[in-house]
Write a protein that holds these residues in place. Structure first.
Motif, PDB file in Angstrom:
ATOM      1  N   GLN A   3      10.747  22.229 -31.360  1.00  0.00           N
ATOM      2  CA  GLN A   3      10.794  23.699 -31.379  1.00  0.00           C
ATOM      3  C   GLN A   3       9.845  24.285 -32.422  1.00  0.00           C
ATOM      4  O   GLN A   3       9.146  25.266 -32.159  1.00  0.00           O
ATOM      5  CB  GLN A   3      12.235  24.176 -31.655  1.00  0.00           C
ATOM      6  CG  GLN A   3      13.224  23.878 -30.538  1.00  0.00           C
ATOM      7  CD  GLN A   3      13.018  24.771 -29.318  1.00  0.00           C
ATOM      8  OE1 GLN A   3      12.014  25.467 -29.188  1.00  0.00           O
ATOM      9  NE2 GLN A   3      13.976  24.735 -28.398  1.00  0.00           N
ATOM     10  N   CYS A  58       6.537  26.565 -31.552  1.00  0.00           N
ATOM     11  CA  CYS A  58       6.412  27.908 -32.139  1.00  0.00           C
ATOM     12  C   CYS A  58       5.097  28.051 -32.905  1.00  0.00           C
ATOM     13  O   CYS A  58       4.432  29.096 -32.832  1.00  0.00           O
ATOM     14  CB  CYS A  58       7.591  28.189 -33.077  1.00  0.00           C
ATOM     15  SG  CYS A  58       9.150  28.517 -32.231  1.00  0.00           S
ATOM     16  N   ARG A  78       2.316  28.575 -30.565  1.00  0.00           N
ATOM     17  CA  ARG A  78       2.281  29.949 -30.042  1.00  0.00           C
ATOM     18  C   ARG A  78       1.926  30.966 -31.120  1.00  0.00           C
ATOM     19  O   ARG A  78       1.784  32.154 -30.830  1.00  0.00           O
ATOM     20  CB  ARG A  78       3.634  30.306 -29.421  1.00  0.00           C
ATOM     21  CG  ARG A  78       3.943  29.576 -28.124  1.00  0.00           C
ATOM     22  CD  ARG A  78       5.154  30.170 -27.426  1.00  0.00           C
ATOM     23  NE  ARG A  78       6.385  29.938 -28.179  1.00  0.00           N
ATOM     24  CZ  ARG A  78       7.191  28.901 -27.991  1.00  0.00           C
ATOM     25  NH1 ARG A  78       6.891  27.981 -27.080  1.00  0.00           N
ATOM     26  NH2 ARG A  78       8.286  28.770 -28.699  1.00  0.00           N
ATOM     27  N   GLY A  79       1.867  30.510 -32.387  1.00  0.00           N
ATOM     28  CA  GLY A  79       1.543  31.410 -33.491  1.00  0.00           C
ATOM     29  C   GLY A  79       2.732  32.178 -34.025  1.00  0.00           C
ATOM     30  O   GLY A  79       2.562  33.177 -34.736  1.00  0.00           O
ATOM     31  N   ASP A  80       3.953  31.745 -33.715  1.00  0.00           N
ATOM     32  CA  ASP A  80       5.172  32.442 -34.155  1.00  0.00           C
ATOM     33  C   ASP A  80       5.780  31.701 -35.345  1.00  0.00           C
ATOM     34  O   ASP A  80       6.686  30.888 -35.207  1.00  0.00           O
ATOM     35  CB  ASP A  80       6.170  32.512 -32.994  1.00  0.00           C
ATOM     36  CG  ASP A  80       7.322  33.466 -33.259  1.00  0.00           C
ATOM     37  OD1 ASP A  80       7.549  33.805 -34.443  1.00  0.00           O
ATOM     38  OD2 ASP A  80       7.992  33.869 -32.299  1.00  0.00           O
ATOM     39  N   ARG A  81       5.300  31.992 -36.560  1.00  0.00           N
ATOM     40  CA  ARG A  81       5.764  31.306 -37.763  1.00  0.00           C
ATOM     41  C   ARG A  81       7.201  31.697 -38.134  1.00  0.00           C
ATOM     42  O   ARG A  81       7.927  30.900 -38.712  1.00  0.00           O
ATOM     43  CB  ARG A  81       4.836  31.628 -38.944  1.00  0.00           C
ATOM     44  CG  ARG A  81       3.373  31.300 -38.744  1.00  0.00           C
ATOM     45  CD  ARG A  81       3.072  29.831 -38.753  1.00  0.00           C
ATOM     46  NE  ARG A  81       3.431  29.145 -39.968  1.00  0.00           N
ATOM     47  CZ  ARG A  81       3.048  27.900 -40.253  1.00  0.00           C
ATOM     48  NH1 ARG A  81       2.261  27.240 -39.388  1.00  0.00           N
ATOM     49  NH2 ARG A  81       3.436  27.303 -41.351  1.00  0.00           N
ATOM     50  N   GLU A  82       7.598  32.913 -37.805  1.00  0.00           N
ATOM     51  CA  GLU A  82       8.948  33.366 -38.155  1.00  0.00           C
ATOM     52  C   GLU A  82      10.005  32.537 -37.414  1.00  0.00           C
ATOM     53  O   GLU A  82      10.991  32.087 -38.000  1.00  0.00           O
ATOM     54  CB  GLU A  82       9.119  34.848 -37.827  1.00  0.00           C
ATOM     55  CG  GLU A  82      10.479  35.403 -38.247  1.00  0.00           C
ATOM     56  CD  GLU A  82      10.637  36.889 -37.937  1.00  0.00           C
ATOM     57  OE1 GLU A  82      11.760  37.387 -38.020  1.00  0.00           O
ATOM     58  OE2 GLU A  82       9.615  37.540 -37.608  1.00  0.00           O
ATOM     59  N   LYS A  83       9.794  32.356 -36.119  1.00  0.00           N
ATOM     60  CA  LYS A  83      10.734  31.531 -35.354  1.00  0.00           C
ATOM     61  C   LYS A  83      10.682  30.068 -35.797  1.00  0.00           C
ATOM     62  O   LYS A  83      11.698  29.380 -35.817  1.00  0.00           O
ATOM     63  CB  LYS A  83      10.424  31.636 -33.850  1.00  0.00           C
ATOM     64  CG  LYS A  83      11.137  32.758 -33.153  1.00  0.00           C
ATOM     65  CD  LYS A  83      11.082  32.578 -31.639  1.00  0.00           C
ATOM     66  CE  LYS A  83      11.968  33.616 -30.955  1.00  0.00           C
ATOM     67  NZ  LYS A  83      11.980  33.426 -29.476  1.00  0.00           N
ATOM     68  N   ALA A  84       9.489  29.603 -36.150  1.00  0.00           N
ATOM     69  CA  ALA A  84       9.347  28.225 -36.628  1.00  0.00           C
ATOM     70  C   ALA A  84      10.210  28.012 -37.873  1.00  0.00           C
ATOM     71  O   ALA A  84      10.883  26.991 -38.018  1.00  0.00           O
ATOM     72  CB  ALA A  84       7.882  27.922 -36.940  1.00  0.00           C
ATOM     73  N   TYR A 121      19.121  29.891 -32.398  1.00  0.00           N
ATOM     74  CA  TYR A 121      18.331  28.769 -32.922  1.00  0.00           C
ATOM     75  C   TYR A 121      19.076  27.450 -32.737  1.00  0.00           C
ATOM     76  O   TYR A 121      18.477  26.428 -32.398  1.00  0.00           O
ATOM     77  CB  TYR A 121      18.013  28.983 -34.401  1.00  0.00           C
ATOM     78  CG  TYR A 121      16.989  30.060 -34.651  1.00  0.00           C
ATOM     79  CD1 TYR A 121      15.669  29.901 -34.238  1.00  0.00           C
ATOM     80  CD2 TYR A 121      17.338  31.240 -35.307  1.00  0.00           C
ATOM     81  CE1 TYR A 121      14.723  30.890 -34.470  1.00  0.00           C
ATOM     82  CE2 TYR A 121      16.400  32.238 -35.546  1.00  0.00           C
ATOM     83  CZ  TYR A 121      15.092  32.054 -35.121  1.00  0.00           C
ATOM     84  OH  TYR A 121      14.153  33.035 -35.345  1.00  0.00           O
TER      85      TYR A 121
END
Length: 447
Positions: free
Chosen positions: A74, A78, A81-87, A238
């Motif tokens: 996951q 993330c 996809r460039g989504d550091r917050e979700k990572a 999450y």
């Protein structure tokens, strides 16, 4: 490496990520081989006892893989996809999950240690006592291992395999120093036997975990592990995302361990030497599957990031490069096991009967090493696509075949060798099927 696996030369990117991981796994192999070499000085009964205790630490790895695999895939997707917050959110929950599951497993192990060891029906009192002592310590403090495994996965998801490598190297040095001191008790030190081996291993795990935690705190660059709190509320979304990916992987690993436990009980009927051979043989064999594990972990992060970025062509090319590399390595290990089994066996065993059993084991198991390497690497690639449920179905189905095969072949003139053939033949089958499955999936999956 900047942590971005979606650009740059494919083989070079994979190799840079995989080599430290493989080195870390080799260090893990040296952990176990070091233990076995020193414990071997105490006799095959002590080795058999530690082998039984080691089955439960292996079982725990199935639980820890829920947090590790779910978090790693996951987080990597993330980042792709460039989504550091979700990572960061997934990393937070993965660490919390690892911590709480480690505590629960430790509590169960301490309460039911006699029932757990009793499953293997050890008739020798010395072997039984060694198994109980080792299990109490190694499983009672298993939370360090849970956190170490999960932290390694999350570092890898970000393209950083260097930090876990150095942490494991320092842990190995600690283990190698403590083993002879605690097991054999030279000079003024007390001789603790298998208890000393367990203490040395747990201490090394604690140090590895501590170094990786310090690495997060000291790193100046962005890291999804920064700011993680164990006491924070676990967000359901999450947790669901990690469990969807991680639970199939965990079930697969635990089922594999349960099957091995049943086979170990069958092996114990052939005596302590046979049981000790299975334990030591597995550690020797890890030379091949730890290499494959290293490439699988690297390929998993590589596949997940590129899949998240929509670059399926890089996924396919990365898999082919990894397949060729681990296949060649597997063939090399096969040659060593088949043509030099006696030399290897004499490193760990000193009784003629144990040496003879080990030689037979190495030859038979050696024939399947290339297939085993291919299987493990392919599971890493398929899991990176999020298809952990498919890996579980295939692995559980064909690994389960080992039990009826072992029963049938073990009751023929092959005897104990029949059980070894059950292990070897199913590894060959799984290697072929997993490879075909990956190409089948990627032919139908569009970027």
């Amino acid at each position: 490496m900047d942590g971005n696996l979606t650009k740059g030369p494919i083989l070079n990117t994979l190799t840079k990520l995989a080599i430290p991981i493989m080195a870390s796994y080799f260090i893990g192999t040296l952990y176990n081989i070091t233990d076995m070499a020193w414990i071997g000085q105490l006799g095959s009964k002590a080795v058999a006892g530690v082998g039984v205790g080691g089955m439960f630490t292996w079982l725990s790895q199935g639980l820890s893989s829920i947090a590790r695999m779910g978090g790693q895939v996951q987080v990597a997707q993330c980042i792709g996809r460039g989504d550091r917050e979700k990572a960061h959110g997934y990393a937070q929950v993965a660490i919390q999950l690892a911590f709480y599951m480690g505590l629960i497993f430790a509590l169960i192990s301490l309460i039911f240690v006699h029932q757990m060891v009793g499953f293997f029906n050890l008739t020798d009192p010395e072997a039984y006592s060694a198994a109980v002592s080792y299990t109490r310590i190694a499983c009672g403090l298993i939370v360090f291992s849970f956190l170490t495994v999960t932290l390694t996965g999350l570092y890898t998801a970000q393209g950083d395999s260097q930090t876990p490598f150095w942490a494991n190297l320092i842990g190995l040095a600690t283990n190698m120093i403590l083993d002879p001191i605690l097991i054999l008790g030279p000079g003024p030190f007390p001789k603790l036997g298998v208890i000393g081996a367990a203490i040395a291993t747990v201490t090394a795990q604690f140090i590895v975990m501590g170094i990786m935690v310090l690495g997060v705190m000291r790193q100046k660059k962005e890291n999804v592990l920064k700011g993680i709190r164990l006491a924070a509320v676990i967000p359901g979304s999450y947790l669901k995302g990690i469990c969807q990916i991680g639970i199939p992987s965990g079930i697969q690993d635990m089922t594999y361990c349960f099957i091995s436990m049943i086979l170990t009980r069958m092996v114990s009927g052939f005596g302590a030497e046979a049981l000790a051979t299975q334990r030591v043989g597995g550690q020797i064999e890890s030379i091949s599957w730890h290499t494959a594990d290293g490439f699988a972990a690297a390929l998993n992060a590589f596949t997940a990031q590129n899949y998240g970025a929509g670059k399926m062509d890089r996924v396919k090319k990365g898999y082919r490069a990894s397949l060729l590399t681990v296949g060649v390595w597997g063939l090399l290990v096969t040659a060593i096991f088949v043509f030099a089994p006696n030399t290897i066996a004499r490193i760990f065993f000193h009784e003629p009967k144990a040496i003879a059993i080990a030689v037979s084991y190495l030859i038979i198991i050696g024939l399947s090493e290339a297939f085993l390497c291919v299987e493990i690497t392919t599971i890493g690639a398929i899991s990176g696509l999020g298809k952990t449920h498919l890996c579980s179905i295939i692995s559980i189905l064909f690994t389960s075949m080992r039990i009826p095969l072992a029963i049938v072949l073990g009751n023929t003139s092959l005897g104990l060798d029949g059980i070894w053939w059950a292990l070897s033949s199913t590894s060959m089958i799984k290697g072929i099927i997993f490879t075909a499955t990956f190409f089948w999936i990627t032919r139908r999956k569009k970027a």
